[in-house]
Design an enzyme around this catalytic site. Structure first.
Site, PDB file in Angstrom:
ATOM      1  N   GLU A 161       0.825  -1.214   0.000  1.00  0.00           N
ATOM      2  CA  GLU A 161       0.000   0.000   0.000  1.00  0.00           C
ATOM      3  C   GLU A 161       0.860   1.266   0.000  1.00  0.00           C
ATOM      4  O   GLU A 161       0.825   2.068   0.940  1.00  0.00           O
ATOM      5  CB  GLU A 161      -0.947   0.001   1.200  1.00  0.00           C
ATOM      6  CG  GLU A 161      -2.090  -0.974   1.034  1.00  0.00           C
ATOM      7  CD  GLU A 161      -3.163  -0.840   2.119  1.00  0.00           C
ATOM      8  OE1 GLU A 161      -2.889  -0.218   3.157  1.00  0.00           O
ATOM      9  OE2 GLU A 161      -4.264  -1.361   1.906  1.00  0.00           O
ATOM     10  N   GLU A 317      -6.557  -7.682  -0.525  1.00  0.00           N
ATOM     11  CA  GLU A 317      -6.935  -7.689   0.894  1.00  0.00           C
ATOM     12  C   GLU A 317      -8.393  -7.281   1.028  1.00  0.00           C
ATOM     13  O   GLU A 317      -8.859  -6.379   0.318  1.00  0.00           O
ATOM     14  CB  GLU A 317      -6.135  -6.650   1.689  1.00  0.00           C
ATOM     15  CG  GLU A 317      -4.684  -6.935   1.889  1.00  0.00           C
ATOM     16  CD  GLU A 317      -4.037  -5.837   2.739  1.00  0.00           C
ATOM     17  OE1 GLU A 317      -4.745  -5.096   3.452  1.00  0.00           O
ATOM     18  OE2 GLU A 317      -2.805  -5.712   2.661  1.00  0.00           O
TER      19      GLU A 317
END
Ligand code: GAL
Length: 710
Positions: A161, A317
């Site tokens: 991320e 995710e």
């Protein structure tokens, strides 16, 4: 950028996985080794075929410069291989270990206000730090060399991320890098002065050396400096990704690489990054407390898919139940995790992965759900995980199929950044809000949407919508015009085509290079008062936007103006039609008025127009119409453009999506409502997943997958 052909390394990965990938982040270093055997057993039971390992393992594998301990990781990867679980091995560079920031404190990022961020959380690195990049490269080289031939290695997971916590650093090392970036972009200082409009407020530079990042200043920093810094900071993160990617490609050319993007995250230009990946992936955390969470998720999926020219992507995710980082963390209700997982698949995902496999015992995320909760395997969550794993394995042919969208929404990250800088006519104009305004009714209509850059190849689309395309390059406008003249249907909303690439206004009437296409020109903006949610006041001038802020929270639309549709021109009954956020003085220059402002400062002026241009049509919306009016307008535009919904008369709250490929077609039906719904079974389709005969039965949060030939 269109990327129609999937890289061969991704095709090989799909073959190896044998269908949709299923699994999640696995952090065995948080557990004693005795637990690992149970993990492997339960993974098998749940149908896990891919585990992401090592995302935060840097401190565990390297305790000092040159001192590695890979033995434990060898055993983990061996265990995975023995149980048939492929590994998405992380490069571990998302959280530098304490020894590294002690050795090189200059790695730590600095905020715009000069505060240095300390270690103790994660992602505490300045993307331009040479020390960080060197140590990251050293680690990645060691990892790739060690595991190049390991049978479990299937995919590389670079970083994690990027930009979630630190999207930019304002330190001196970044300042030097920023100057280098500006030299490459502008070559000489006069060109930069011109681009940045530095004649204003005595900001003229005589040398690149004088330039700084847009640190907190007494008042509004130069907007183009801010825009370029957003571009530079994004490039700095991308350079970190690419540096690792190059090392991996040299050592393991047959292993694809990805990084997981964060959901609707403004600082990272997904469209610019996507071509640098073999496979795009996304983390998705819709809020169960939001009734329309499916729309946030849907928009994020369509942005990612659009950025990759329609290729399948990985849901890297999602939470099995609750997250830990909202004020109140509602869990997903029974059936909702399955439903939202299928939503990702319906919108093009080839993987359903979670954060994380086993719920942590300690640390900041101990109350974040895991596939295996604290309570263990005899739980609702693990049962739902296991059932979904089995269900996804029943439709292996879905993997690799594609969503073909007839509609495109245009999104240009540069324009998003520029649109939301300070000192604009209205802080109520925000990019995600305006995208969502059009996205919601399109989603409900069943029309598939790609969100694409305005320079993307638009040939396959019938209807293209440009919500607040504020920054517009003349070349882009010319391409849009050619597309319309060739028969395309284009709709553009207010405050579009206002500035060039350097945030300088196109003179001679707003809409600049698009004016001719739309057959209108805008003389003057008349934004509507807004409600300041923090103070509860109605103000004519935006007070909520602060310098350097990349967030527009606290601003909600306040007042509205009435819209009157011309007789016979309105799609339906619009007696109550209103517009919010914006009005303006629009001159017709060839377009036809469809609706006018019926009160407010520009009462009587055109509010919605339609222009026949060549073989196509160009609509202009000078306000943000209410939801019902927008829906009705879109229905008319879809009809005129010849876009048919995949299934007629869908019940409210039921999403339909079509994926197709290799002679097969899958229709996925998702009941987002809490009411039982039925849908007639279309001819030529059989129910692969779900219940019903003659019609498809969709209980609350129900899912059905239908299959037929093309
Ligand atoms: C993501 C992150 C994961 C985990 C998760 C919790 O942002 O990549 O490591 O922190 O959120 O929701």
């Amino acid at each position: 950028m269109l990327l129609p052909d999937e890289p061969s390394v991704v095709t090989s990965l799909r073959r190896r996985l044998g269908g949709i990938a299923f699994g999640g982040d696995y952090n065995p270093e948080q557990w004693p080794e005795e637990v690992w055997a149970e993990d492997a057993r339960l993974m098998k039971e749940a149908g896990v075929n891919l585990a992401t390992i090592g995302v935060f393992s840097w401190a565990r594998v390297q305790s000092a410069p040159g001192v590695f301990d890979f033995d434990w990781l060898d055993r983990v990867l061996d265990l995975m291989a023995a149980h048939g679980v492929a590994v998405d091995l992380a490069t571990m560079t998302a959280s530098p270990p304490p020894w590294l920031t002690t050795l090189h404190p200059q790695i730590l990022p600095v905020r715009a206000d000069g505060v240095t961020l300390s270690p103790g959380g994660r992602q505490h690195f300045n993307p331009s730090s040479a020390a960080y990049r060197e140590h990251a490269a050293y680690l990645v080289t060691a990892l790739a060399t060690r595991y190049a031939d390991h049978p479990a290695l299937a995919l590389w997971h670079i970083g994690n991320e990027y930009g979630i916590h630190v999207a930019a650093s304002y330190d001196d090392e970044s300042a030097i890098a920023f100057r280098g970036w500006l030299r490459d972009r502008y070559t000489d200082i006069d060109t930069l002065n011109d681009a940045w409009s530095t004649a204003f407020w005595s900001q003229r530079y005589s040398d690149f050396e004088q330039i700084l990042p847009p640190r907190i200043a007494p008042t509004l920093p130069n907007p183009t400096q801010q825009l370029d810094f957003a571009r530079f900071s994004d490039d700095a993160l991308l350079a970190c990704y690419n540096a690792e990617r190059e090392i991996l490609r040299a050592i393991t050319p047959d292993v694809p690489a990805t990084t997981n993007f964060l959901y609707l995250h403004k600082p990272v230009n997904v469209q610019r990054w996507a071509p640098h990946m073999d496979l795009a992936s996304l983390d998705s955390y819709p809020d169960p407390a939001k009734p329309d969470a499916r729309l946030d998720a849907g928009l994020a999926y369509d942005i990612l898919r659009g950025a990759r020219g329609g290729q399948p992507w990985f849901l890297m995710e999602q939470a099995p139940a609750a997250v830990n980082w909202r004020a109140v963390n509602l869990r997903k209700r029974p059936g909702q995790m399955r439903l939202w997982s299928w939503q990702a698949v319906a919108q093009g995902a080839d993987a359903v992965l979670y954060f994380q496999w086993r719920q942590s015992r300690g640390g900041a995320e101990k109350f974040h759900s895991g596939m295996v909760p604290h309570t263990g395997e005899q739980t609702r969550t693990f049962a739902e995980v296991r059932e979904l794993g089995a269900e996804l394995a029943r439709v292996p042919g879905l993997a690799g199929t594609r969503v073909a969208a007839p509609v495109a929404l245009l999104l240009d990250w540069d324009s998003w950044w520029a649109l939301e800088l300070d000192s604009r006519p209205s802080a109520a104009v925000d990019q995600l809000g305006s995208l969502a305004h059009f996205y919601a009714p399109l989603f409900e209509s069943g029309a598939a949407v790609d969100v694409v850059h305005p320079d993307a190849d638009l040939d396959g689309y019938r209807l293209v919508i440009a919500p607040n395309l504020y920054l517009l390059r003349p070349e882009t406008a010319q391409r849009l015009d050619a597309w319309v003249r060739a028969g395309g249907h284009l709709a553009v909303s207010f405050f579009s085509g206002v500035v060039d690439d350097c945030d300088r206004v196109h003179l001679g009437g707003y809409l600049g290079p698009l004016a001719e296409t739309l057959g209108v020109s805008v003389e003057e903006f008349v934004p509507l008062p807004i409600q300041d949610a923090v103070n509860g006041t109605v103000t004519g001038v935006a007070g909520a936007a602060t310098p350097n802020s990349w967030s527009r929270s606290g601003v909600v639309p306040g007042s509205s103006v009435r819209l009157a549709f011309d007789d016979g021109a309105g799609p339906g009954d619009h007696a109550e039609a209103t517009g919010t956020i914006w009005s303006e003085a629009v001159h017709l220059r060839g377009a036809r008025q469809i609706a006018r402002f019926a009160d407010g400062d520009v009462s009587g002026w055109p509010a919605v127009t339609r222009h026949d241009r060549g073989a196509g049509t160009a609509w202009y919306l000078a306000t943000r119409p209410d939801a019902a009016t927008t829906s009705a307008l879109l229905r008319r535009m879809l009809d005129e453009a010849g876009v048919e919904p995949p299934l007629p008369d869908l019940p409210e709250g039921v999403q339909v999506s079509v994926r197709q490929g290799q002679g097969e077609r899958y229709v996925i039906l998702l009941n987002h409502s809490t009411r039982r719904q039925t849908v007639p079974l279309p001819d030529g389709l059989t129910i692969e997943i779900g219940d019903g005969a003659g019609e498809v039965d969709l209980p609350a949060f129900g899912v059905a997958v239908l299959r037929g030939s093309l």
